[in-house]
Design a protein around this motif. Structure first.
Motif, mmCIF file in Angstrom:
data_model
loop_
_atom_site.group_PDB
_atom_site.id
_atom_site.type_symbol
_atom_site.label_atom_id
_atom_site.label_comp_id
_atom_site.label_asym_id
_atom_site.label_seq_id
_atom_site.Cartn_x
_atom_site.Cartn_y
_atom_site.Cartn_z
ATOM 1 N N UNK A 67 0.841 -1.193 0.000
ATOM 2 C CA UNK A 67 0.000 0.000 0.000
ATOM 3 C C UNK A 67 0.882 1.250 0.000
ATOM 4 N N UNK A 68 0.285 2.389 -0.261
ATOM 5 C CA UNK A 68 1.040 3.633 -0.406
ATOM 6 C C UNK A 68 1.763 4.039 0.872
ATOM 7 N N UNK A 69 1.101 3.892 2.005
ATOM 8 C CA UNK A 69 1.738 4.287 3.263
ATOM 9 C C UNK A 69 2.946 3.410 3.554
ATOM 10 N N UNK A 70 2.826 2.131 3.221
ATOM 11 C CA UNK A 70 3.956 1.221 3.419
ATOM 12 C C UNK A 70 5.126 1.576 2.519
ATOM 13 N N UNK A 71 4.823 1.927 1.273
ATOM 14 C CA UNK A 71 5.878 2.318 0.337
ATOM 15 C C UNK A 71 6.571 3.600 0.794
ATOM 16 N N UNK A 72 5.794 4.510 1.384
ATOM 17 C CA UNK A 72 6.372 5.754 1.889
ATOM 18 C C UNK A 72 7.355 5.462 3.016
ATOM 19 N N UNK A 73 6.972 4.597 3.935
ATOM 20 C CA UNK A 73 7.854 4.255 5.053
ATOM 21 C C UNK A 73 9.095 3.510 4.567
ATOM 22 N N UNK A 74 8.912 2.620 3.614
ATOM 23 C CA UNK A 74 10.053 1.880 3.071
ATOM 24 C C UNK A 74 11.002 2.832 2.333
ATOM 25 N N UNK A 75 10.443 3.815 1.655
ATOM 26 C CA UNK A 75 11.269 4.791 0.948
ATOM 27 C C UNK A 75 12.156 5.548 1.929
ATOM 28 N N UNK A 76 11.618 5.844 3.088
ATOM 29 C CA UNK A 76 12.399 6.528 4.118
ATOM 30 C C UNK A 76 13.491 5.611 4.659
ATOM 31 N N UNK A 77 13.126 4.355 4.903
ATOM 32 C CA UNK A 77 14.102 3.398 5.424
ATOM 33 C C UNK A 77 15.258 3.211 4.455
ATOM 34 N N UNK A 78 14.931 3.165 3.160
ATOM 35 C CA UNK A 78 15.945 2.943 2.137
ATOM 36 C C UNK A 78 16.613 4.248 1.677
ATOM 37 N N UNK A 79 16.242 5.358 2.302
ATOM 38 C CA UNK A 79 16.831 6.656 1.936
ATOM 39 C C UNK A 79 16.709 6.900 0.428
ATOM 40 N N UNK A 80 15.554 6.598 -0.106
ATOM 41 C CA UNK A 80 15.310 6.801 -1.539
ATOM 42 C C UNK A 80 15.222 8.288 -1.846
ATOM 43 N N UNK A 81 15.794 8.688 -2.971
ATOM 44 C CA UNK A 81 15.745 10.093 -3.367
ATOM 45 C C UNK A 81 14.311 10.523 -3.652
ATOM 46 N N UNK A 82 13.491 9.601 -4.145
ATOM 47 C CA UNK A 82 12.083 9.846 -4.387
ATOM 48 C C UNK A 82 11.284 8.666 -3.850
ATOM 49 N N UNK A 83 10.066 8.926 -3.472
ATOM 50 C CA UNK A 83 9.206 7.849 -2.983
ATOM 51 C C UNK A 83 9.038 6.795 -4.073
ATOM 52 N N UNK A 84 9.310 5.552 -3.739
ATOM 53 C CA UNK A 84 9.239 4.478 -4.726
ATOM 54 C C UNK A 84 7.779 4.132 -5.010
ATOM 55 N N UNK A 85 7.534 3.666 -6.216
ATOM 56 C CA UNK A 85 6.175 3.323 -6.626
ATOM 57 C C UNK A 85 5.887 1.831 -6.519
ATOM 58 N N UNK A 86 6.959 1.022 -6.552
ATOM 59 C CA UNK A 86 6.766 -0.422 -6.548
ATOM 60 C C UNK A 86 7.714 -1.085 -5.543
ATOM 61 N N UNK A 87 7.233 -2.042 -4.765
ATOM 62 C CA UNK A 87 8.127 -2.744 -3.838
ATOM 63 C C UNK A 87 9.214 -3.530 -4.561
ATOM 64 N N UNK A 88 8.935 -3.895 -5.805
ATOM 65 C CA UNK A 88 9.929 -4.654 -6.570
ATOM 66 C C UNK A 88 11.185 -3.822 -6.821
ATOM 67 N N UNK A 89 11.045 -2.491 -6.828
ATOM 68 C CA UNK A 89 12.216 -1.632 -7.011
ATOM 69 C C UNK A 89 13.184 -1.786 -5.848
ATOM 70 N N UNK A 90 12.644 -1.919 -4.658
ATOM 71 C CA UNK A 90 13.474 -2.108 -3.470
ATOM 72 C C UNK A 90 14.086 -3.502 -3.465
ATOM 73 N N UNK A 91 13.291 -4.472 -3.864
ATOM 74 C CA UNK A 91 13.813 -5.848 -3.938
ATOM 75 C C UNK A 91 14.944 -5.938 -4.947
ATOM 76 N N UNK A 92 14.776 -5.302 -6.103
ATOM 77 C CA UNK A 92 15.826 -5.326 -7.127
ATOM 78 C C UNK A 92 17.094 -4.642 -6.632
ATOM 79 N N UNK A 93 16.925 -3.583 -5.870
ATOM 80 C CA UNK A 93 18.069 -2.843 -5.307
ATOM 81 C C UNK A 93 18.869 -3.745 -4.370
ATOM 82 N N UNK A 94 18.169 -4.476 -3.506
ATOM 83 C CA UNK A 94 18.842 -5.415 -2.604
ATOM 84 C C UNK A 94 19.448 -6.583 -3.383
ATOM 85 N N UNK A 95 18.670 -7.121 -4.304
ATOM 86 C CA UNK A 95 19.100 -8.277 -5.106
ATOM 87 C C UNK A 95 20.411 -7.972 -5.820
ATOM 88 N N UNK A 96 20.482 -6.803 -6.441
ATOM 89 C CA UNK A 96 21.698 -6.398 -7.146
ATOM 90 C C UNK A 96 22.878 -6.309 -6.201
#
Length: 314
Positions: free
Chosen positions: A140-169
């Protein structure tokens, strides 16, 4: 090289680095990308080596080629295709058998997982657990917002898969460059970076958030120097210069890879049909699934049949 009185030459691969045959239009379409093949690259090397030896008045000087990963594959194949140019080849971590059904498809990610597991079972378990947590919190959007903060994303991420790919890489590439000395081949990393990542995870107190553990460990890969204030999770540039590899993987370098249940990554399969459709959507071409083993060989049975045939009495 000094010991042998040799000249050390690094040859840049066409379409990578500054070797863009069509300038900024090199990646524009299949019409230009069609010249990005391993066989064309090997021919480049043969022409350059031959010309260089003539220019240096060293026509009779022996040549040994070397490389790692894809470069190691090229070194092996160069020796096969141009034995009159190179007297030997040293191929390190060269997956020349990761085609067709020669090698178990789960081998790569099993090996990556074992790298981490051999350092720390807790480290392995944390990484294995983080994927489901990311999917759940990012639903959900609120979860993505919190995850974006945890991951110090420059912009709020739109998909959880973006975070997974970041870790995977981060985890995959760190295993690939797990050198015993500091290196900056992919990113600036310390010696034994897998060990250092697991130290980070193991340093957290019991009950600490699994996502925080995984993020902090992965940050070693992206920000070992500490100069990154935020991370581009979506729509970033190509920091590794690998945009050409997508084309190669969609034309000739079709290496089937799956993720087994024993891996620290989410289980996944491989389908030639899905691969073909994905490549057509991206490049409007379909891969030649068995071209590499046709061009360079690889199946043991070919060698066995040849030996059986040549060993028959005349």
């Amino acid at each position: 090289a000094p010991e042998f009185g040799a000249l050390l030459v690094f040859i840049e691969h066409r379409f990578y680095g500054e070797s863009k045959p069509f300038g900024n239009d090199s990646y524009k379409s299949a019409d230009t990308l069609g010249y990005l093949t391993s066989t064309q690259a090997l021919a480049d090397f043969a022409v350059l080596i031959t010309s260089l030896k003539q220019n240096l008045s060293a026509v009779d000087a022996p040549v040994v080629v070397f490389g790692g990963s894809y470069g190691g594959m090229l070194a092996s194949w160069f020796r096969l295709k141009y034995p009159h140019v190179a007297m030997g080849a040293l191929a390190s971590s060269a997956p020349i058998l990761q085609f067709d059904d020669i090698t178990p498809w789960s081998s790569f990610y099993d090996a990556v997982s074992q790298d981490f597991k051999s350092e720390s079972l807790n480290c392995f378990s944390v990484i294995k657990a983080v994927w489901d947590v990311l999917d759940y919190r990012g639903s959900n959007d609120s979860g993505l917002l919190e995850l974006s903060k945890t991951f110090r994303a420059c912009k709020t991420v739109r998909f959880p898969s973006s975070l997974s790919n970041w870790l995977w890489t981060a985890f995959t590439y760190t295993a690939m460059v797990d050198y015993p000395t500091p290196a900056n081949f992919m990113m600036n990393l310390p010696a034994y970076p897998v060990k250092e990542m697991c130290k980070i995870i193991d340093s957290f107190p019991v009950g600490a958030d699994v996502v925080e553990k995984a993020f902090t460990a992965a940050s070693l890969y992206y920000n070992y120097t500490g100069d990154q204030k935020c991370f581009e999770m979506e729509g970033g540039d190509d920091p590794h210069g690998l945009s050409g590899w997508g084309w190669q993987a969609c034309t000739e370098m079709v290496m089937p890879m799956t993720v087994s249940n024993e891996s620290m990554f989410p289980p996944s399969g491989f389908s030639y049909e899905e691969k073909s459709e994905g490549c057509f959507a991206s490049y409007e071409v379909r891969p030649r699934m068995n071209w590499i083993t046709t061009e360079y060989g690889g199946h043991v049975s070919f060698l066995s049949d040849f030996l059986m045939f040549t060993s028959e009495p005349s």
